[in-house]
Design a protein around this motif. Structure first.
Motif, PDB file in Angstrom:
ATOM      1  N   ASP A 171      -0.533  10.090  10.256  1.00  0.00           N
ATOM      2  CA  ASP A 171      -2.013  10.027   9.606  1.00  0.00           C
ATOM      3  C   ASP A 171      -2.176   9.031   8.519  1.00  0.00           C
ATOM      4  O   ASP A 171      -3.124   8.425   8.200  1.00  0.00           O
ATOM      5  CB  ASP A 171      -2.287  11.542   9.278  1.00  0.00           C
ATOM      6  CG  ASP A 171      -1.237  12.276   8.247  1.00  0.00           C
ATOM      7  OD1 ASP A 171      -0.211  11.541   8.349  1.00  0.00           O
ATOM      8  OD2 ASP A 171      -1.627  12.935   7.647  1.00  0.00           O
ATOM      9  N   GLY A 172      -1.161   9.168   7.821  1.00  0.00           N
ATOM     10  CA  GLY A 172      -1.518   8.048   6.711  1.00  0.00           C
ATOM     11  C   GLY A 172      -1.587   6.837   7.053  1.00  0.00           C
ATOM     12  O   GLY A 172      -2.356   5.854   6.303  1.00  0.00           O
ATOM     13  N   ILE A 173      -0.717   6.142   8.111  1.00  0.00           N
ATOM     14  CA  ILE A 173      -0.779   4.727   8.554  1.00  0.00           C
ATOM     15  C   ILE A 173      -2.394   4.725   9.203  1.00  0.00           C
ATOM     16  O   ILE A 173      -2.937   3.832   9.055  1.00  0.00           O
ATOM     17  CB  ILE A 173       0.076   4.582   9.695  1.00  0.00           C
ATOM     18  CG1 ILE A 173       1.573   4.570   8.972  1.00  0.00           C
ATOM     19  CG2 ILE A 173      -0.021   3.350  10.458  1.00  0.00           C
ATOM     20  CD1 ILE A 173       2.706   3.855   9.501  1.00  0.00           C
ATOM     21  N   ILE A 216       0.877  -1.181   0.090  1.00  0.00           N
ATOM     22  CA  ILE A 216      -0.135  -0.082  -0.036  1.00  0.00           C
ATOM     23  C   ILE A 216       0.791   1.108  -0.145  1.00  0.00           C
ATOM     24  O   ILE A 216       0.451   2.210  -0.629  1.00  0.00           O
ATOM     25  CB  ILE A 216      -0.950  -0.043   1.045  1.00  0.00           C
ATOM     26  CG1 ILE A 216      -1.979  -1.148   0.901  1.00  0.00           C
ATOM     27  CG2 ILE A 216      -1.569   1.405   1.246  1.00  0.00           C
ATOM     28  CD1 ILE A 216      -3.235  -1.378   1.887  1.00  0.00           C
ATOM     29  N   GLN A 217       2.216   1.188   0.538  1.00  0.00           N
ATOM     30  CA  GLN A 217       2.943   2.253   0.425  1.00  0.00           C
ATOM     31  C   GLN A 217       3.413   2.638  -1.061  1.00  0.00           C
ATOM     32  O   GLN A 217       3.430   3.791  -1.499  1.00  0.00           O
ATOM     33  CB  GLN A 217       4.128   2.135   1.397  1.00  0.00           C
ATOM     34  CG  GLN A 217       3.907   2.313   2.908  1.00  0.00           C
ATOM     35  CD  GLN A 217       3.387   3.730   3.424  1.00  0.00           C
ATOM     36  OE1 GLN A 217       3.612   4.781   2.684  1.00  0.00           O
ATOM     37  NE2 GLN A 217       2.552   3.685   4.443  1.00  0.00           N
ATOM     38  N   VAL A 218       3.686   1.500  -1.638  1.00  0.00           N
ATOM     39  CA  VAL A 218       3.940   1.588  -3.219  1.00  0.00           C
ATOM     40  C   VAL A 218       2.739   2.031  -3.951  1.00  0.00           C
ATOM     41  O   VAL A 218       2.948   3.155  -4.866  1.00  0.00           O
ATOM     42  CB  VAL A 218       4.329   0.382  -3.611  1.00  0.00           C
ATOM     43  CG1 VAL A 218       4.546   0.276  -5.109  1.00  0.00           C
ATOM     44  CG2 VAL A 218       5.888  -0.052  -2.909  1.00  0.00           C
ATOM     45  N   LEU A 219       1.548   1.668  -3.623  1.00  0.00           N
ATOM     46  CA  LEU A 219       0.586   2.189  -4.309  1.00  0.00           C
ATOM     47  C   LEU A 219       0.289   3.634  -3.952  1.00  0.00           C
ATOM     48  O   LEU A 219       0.018   4.386  -5.128  1.00  0.00           O
ATOM     49  CB  LEU A 219      -0.984   1.565  -3.701  1.00  0.00           C
ATOM     50  CG  LEU A 219      -2.248   1.990  -4.132  1.00  0.00           C
ATOM     51  CD1 LEU A 219      -3.200   0.800  -3.991  1.00  0.00           C
ATOM     52  CD2 LEU A 219      -2.880   3.235  -3.414  1.00  0.00           C
ATOM     53  N   GLY A 220       0.728   4.048  -2.728  1.00  0.00           N
ATOM     54  CA  GLY A 220       0.718   5.817  -2.548  1.00  0.00           C
ATOM     55  C   GLY A 220       1.634   6.492  -3.503  1.00  0.00           C
ATOM     56  O   GLY A 220       1.033   7.412  -4.139  1.00  0.00           O
ATOM     57  N   ILE A 221       2.847   5.875  -3.826  1.00  0.00           N
ATOM     58  CA  ILE A 221       3.551   6.741  -4.812  1.00  0.00           C
ATOM     59  C   ILE A 221       2.928   6.706  -6.156  1.00  0.00           C
ATOM     60  O   ILE A 221       3.135   7.468  -7.082  1.00  0.00           O
ATOM     61  CB  ILE A 221       4.873   5.968  -4.772  1.00  0.00           C
ATOM     62  CG1 ILE A 221       5.411   5.929  -3.240  1.00  0.00           C
ATOM     63  CG2 ILE A 221       5.746   6.695  -5.670  1.00  0.00           C
ATOM     64  CD1 ILE A 221       6.532   6.710  -3.169  1.00  0.00           C
ATOM     65  N   VAL A 222       2.394   5.285  -6.651  1.00  0.00           N
ATOM     66  CA  VAL A 222       2.002   5.183  -7.756  1.00  0.00           C
ATOM     67  C   VAL A 222       0.655   6.060  -8.123  1.00  0.00           C
ATOM     68  O   VAL A 222       0.455   6.692  -9.403  1.00  0.00           O
ATOM     69  CB  VAL A 222       1.463   3.697  -8.172  1.00  0.00           C
ATOM     70  CG1 VAL A 222       0.722   3.490  -9.561  1.00  0.00           C
ATOM     71  CG2 VAL A 222       2.567   2.724  -8.084  1.00  0.00           C
ATOM     72  N   ALA A 223      -0.144   6.386  -7.036  1.00  0.00           N
ATOM     73  CA  ALA A 223      -1.275   6.934  -7.366  1.00  0.00           C
ATOM     74  C   ALA A 223      -1.262   8.415  -6.820  1.00  0.00           C
ATOM     75  O   ALA A 223      -2.242   9.340  -7.234  1.00  0.00           O
ATOM     76  CB  ALA A 223      -2.403   6.228  -6.523  1.00  0.00           C
ATOM     77  N   PRO A 249       5.204  18.044   1.671  1.00  0.00           N
ATOM     78  CA  PRO A 249       4.186  17.971   0.546  1.00  0.00           C
ATOM     79  C   PRO A 249       4.173  16.472   0.019  1.00  0.00           C
ATOM     80  O   PRO A 249       3.239  16.108  -0.380  1.00  0.00           O
ATOM     81  CB  PRO A 249       4.819  18.791  -0.562  1.00  0.00           C
ATOM     82  CG  PRO A 249       6.213  19.505  -0.057  1.00  0.00           C
ATOM     83  CD  PRO A 249       6.278  19.127   1.350  1.00  0.00           C
ATOM     84  N   LEU A 250       5.317  15.901   0.272  1.00  0.00           N
ATOM     85  CA  LEU A 250       5.200  14.418  -0.451  1.00  0.00           C
ATOM     86  C   LEU A 250       4.408  13.607   0.291  1.00  0.00           C
ATOM     87  O   LEU A 250       3.495  12.749  -0.034  1.00  0.00           O
ATOM     88  CB  LEU A 250       6.686  13.978  -0.279  1.00  0.00           C
ATOM     89  CG  LEU A 250       7.605  14.004  -1.517  1.00  0.00           C
ATOM     90  CD1 LEU A 250       9.116  13.539  -1.244  1.00  0.00           C
ATOM     91  CD2 LEU A 250       7.120  12.871  -2.486  1.00  0.00           C
ATOM     92  N   ARG A 251       4.439  13.652   1.655  1.00  0.00           N
ATOM     93  CA  ARG A 251       3.746  12.977   2.455  1.00  0.00           C
ATOM     94  C   ARG A 251       2.427  13.243   2.609  1.00  0.00           C
ATOM     95  O   ARG A 251       1.475  12.610   2.966  1.00  0.00           O
ATOM     96  CB  ARG A 251       4.655  12.864   3.947  1.00  0.00           C
ATOM     97  CG  ARG A 251       5.822  12.332   3.985  1.00  0.00           C
ATOM     98  CD  ARG A 251       6.562  11.861   5.317  1.00  0.00           C
ATOM     99  NE  ARG A 251       6.570  12.687   6.245  1.00  0.00           N
ATOM    100  CZ  ARG A 251       6.726  12.555   7.622  1.00  0.00           C
ATOM    101  NH1 ARG A 251       7.185  11.251   7.809  1.00  0.00           N
ATOM    102  NH2 ARG A 251       6.862  13.187   8.537  1.00  0.00           N
ATOM    103  N   ASP A 252       1.959  14.705   2.388  1.00  0.00           N
ATOM    104  CA  ASP A 252       0.702  15.073   2.499  1.00  0.00           C
ATOM    105  C   ASP A 252       0.102  14.579   0.896  1.00  0.00           C
ATOM    106  O   ASP A 252      -1.068  13.966   1.479  1.00  0.00           O
ATOM    107  CB  ASP A 252       0.588  16.682   2.096  1.00  0.00           C
ATOM    108  CG  ASP A 252       1.082  17.404   3.317  1.00  0.00           C
ATOM    109  OD1 ASP A 252       1.155  16.966   4.437  1.00  0.00           O
ATOM    110  OD2 ASP A 252       1.142  18.667   3.151  1.00  0.00           O
ATOM    111  N   GLU A 253       0.439  14.391   0.233  1.00  0.00           N
ATOM    112  CA  GLU A 253      -0.008  13.737  -1.138  1.00  0.00           C
ATOM    113  C   GLU A 253      -0.329  12.387  -0.816  1.00  0.00           C
ATOM    114  O   GLU A 253      -1.337  11.796  -1.306  1.00  0.00           O
ATOM    115  CB  GLU A 253       0.840  13.867  -2.387  1.00  0.00           C
ATOM    116  CG  GLU A 253       0.914  15.449  -2.762  1.00  0.00           C
ATOM    117  CD  GLU A 253      -0.408  16.243  -2.935  1.00  0.00           C
ATOM    118  OE1 GLU A 253      -1.108  15.671  -3.406  1.00  0.00           O
ATOM    119  OE2 GLU A 253      -0.452  17.424  -2.599  1.00  0.00           O
ATOM    120  N   LYS A 254       0.735  11.567  -0.383  1.00  0.00           N
ATOM    121  CA  LYS A 254       0.462  10.176  -0.385  1.00  0.00           C
ATOM    122  C   LYS A 254      -0.643  10.037   1.007  1.00  0.00           C
ATOM    123  O   LYS A 254      -1.592   8.958   0.687  1.00  0.00           O
ATOM    124  CB  LYS A 254       1.837   9.531   0.322  1.00  0.00           C
ATOM    125  CG  LYS A 254       2.559   8.787  -0.624  1.00  0.00           C
ATOM    126  CD  LYS A 254       3.734   8.186  -0.291  1.00  0.00           C
ATOM    127  CE  LYS A 254       3.676   7.415   1.034  1.00  0.00           C
ATOM    128  NZ  LYS A 254       5.004   7.255   1.675  1.00  0.00           N
TER     129      LYS A 254
END
Ligand code: BG6
Length: 473
Positions: A427-429, A241-248, A259-264
């Protein structure tokens, strides 16, 4: 820039992760000249596993010889070995660790930074964190916490609370080593540096996405850990799901941690709650005979599932994730299947339609990995018959891999310099655990599978229909 001088404390140093990845990785960093000018590495484990400094050095040499990229010999090894010492720690008896950290700091002089790496089972996180707080070791220190972070939403929230009571968020590095892989980091470059890919990276052009990490490995002596974790928590809710975060994710406004972690985090917020009916759970035959595994175990060793990212870019595009132990192949592949044009002018009985040969962007994120574009061309000859063709970028052909770092190496270095870009955020987790709740509350029945197969049959057929898993040969 090289990190400031550091004392690195490895908790769980006698465990599998430290032996396979952390000690060899730290030595590789030392040899590449990327560690601080002056550093000390203190190994730690509960008192019952205590080692003398000499035994710890021998243990580290064996670990590097067995799992490392370079031999533990010569001056580089000597100076690495000289940096090693051991300090046992139990929450009730942290004395030997305190003494070892103090000795390491004094030998460095000045005010070295402290980095704790918690390579311990999730059940031990809270007590180690508590000890770091009680002993004041946590002051001015950073902490790396291993995955899985919690076992469900409630425990992840509780763990966040426990850690935040001792460490400020800016000093917490929740590690997921897939995010440190060179070829995963490269997805940002592929997507956002190229006019060729970004315009088609959305629901208008992509029909489905696969993130597929089958493993041929079995438990490798980790029965006890795995039995309490299972494929979903070990791989899906973490790495895949972490990889999905980068793909999507949407393009961040600039390349920096926030900003990177906000978008993920926004991607994880947009995930639809997982429907148990869209999940296949499997257990390989003979799993229950493994050491450390209960004879009536209900732990899954395979999970395949369908996820949806309910946002403007991805609505209606299924994301299929699959991972398991003892499967037919070891791969780490992302596949984006592109929608087909009408193809009216070509023969309608085209073989590519049956053979999963439509256009694809394929990212192999194994080490060193490659990227391929699959498309159709005219087969030479008098008829207009189509055949699949591939354009491929291989890291090994284009770059010298000698400069490459493995996932853990890159991330430990980032933690030393305090860059959180590639670490997960609370928050992402919590969003990920939240969408996992329906599955954790109502897991579908376990289905057996034969070792060396592709897992339970419904994962290969119904779950992914009308698409098919795409594994390039
Ligand atoms: C670990 C999992 O986090 O990742 C293992 O606990 C898995 O079960 C491993 O085998 C895969 O990582 P890599 O980097 O070896 O592909």
């Amino acid at each position: 820039t090289r990190p400031d001088n550091h004392v690195v404390v490895l908790f769980g140093v006698t465990g599998d992760l430290a032996k396979r990845k952390l000690l060899p990785g730290l030595f590789h960093l030392a040899k590449a000249g990327l560690l601080p000018d002056r550093y000390r590495i203190v190994g730690s484990a509960p008192t019952q596993f205590a080692l003398s400094d000499d035994d710890f050095r021998t243990y580290a040499r064996d670990a590097v010889a067995t799992f490392g990229l370079s031999e533990p010999s010569g001056p580089a090894w000597q100076s690495f070995e000289d940096s090693l010492s051991f300090g046992a720690a139990d929450p009730q008896d942290p004395g030997p660790l305190l003494a070892a950290v103090q000795a390491a700091e004094e030998s460095l002089g000045g005010e070295p930074r402290r980095l704790f790496h918690l390579a311990v089972p999730p059940s031990a996180f809270a007590s180690v964190i508590g000890m770091l707080g009680d002993t004041n070791l946590a002051q001015h220190s950073k902490v790396i916490v291993e995955k899985p972070f919690g076992i469900d939403l409630a425990s992840a929230r509780a763990l966040n609370k426990t850690i935040h009571a001792v460490f400020d968020e800016s000093r917490i590095f929740r590690i997921d080593h897939f995010l440190g892989k060179e070829s995963v980091d490269n997805i940002l470059a592929l997507r956002f540096a190229n006019g060729m890919f970004e315009p088609i990276w959305n629901r208008d052009h992509i029909s489905h996405v696969q993130i597929d990490v089958p493993e041929t490995l079995g438990l490798e002596g980790r029965g006890h850990f795995y039995e309490g974790t299972g494929a979903f928590r070990d791989m899906i809710v973490t790495h895949l799901i972490q990889v999905l975060g980068i793909v999507a994710m949407e393009p961040p406004v600039w390349l920096a941690a926030q900003p990177l972690r906000d978008e993920k985090a926004k991607v994880f917020e947009a995930l639809r709650p997982i429907e148990p009916g869209h999940v296949v759970r499997g257990q390989y035959d003979s799993y229950r005979d493994e050491p450390g595994v209960a004879p009536d175990s209900s732990t899954e060793t395979f999970t395949a599932l369908r996820l949806e990212v309910d946002n403007w870019r991805w609505a209606g595009v299924p994301f299929y994730l699959r991972s398991g132990k003892n499967l037919a192949q070891h791969r780490e592949v992302i596949t984006l299947g592109l929608r087909e044009p009408p193809l009216r002018m070509f023969r309608t009985d085209l073989p590519h339609r049956e053979k999963n040969q439509g256009n694809k962007i394929v990212i192999d994120f194994g080490d060193p990995g490659w990227i391929a574009a699959r498309f159709l061309v005219k087969e030479p000859g008098p008829a207009m018959d189509l055949a699949p063709a591939t354009m491929t970028f291989c890291y090994n052909d284009s770059f010298c891999q000698a400069h490459g770092l493995q996932g853990y190496e890159r991330l430990i270095l980032d933690a030393m310099v305090g860059d959180q870009s590639l670490f997960t955020r609370s928050d992402g987790i919590e969003h990920i655990w939240e969408v996992s709740t329906p599955l954790l509350d109502n897991p579908p029945p376990l289905q057996p599978y034969a070792p060396g197969s592709w897992g339970p049959e419904p994962a290969v057929s119904e779950l992914i229909a009308p698409h098919q898993w795409y594994l390039p040969g």
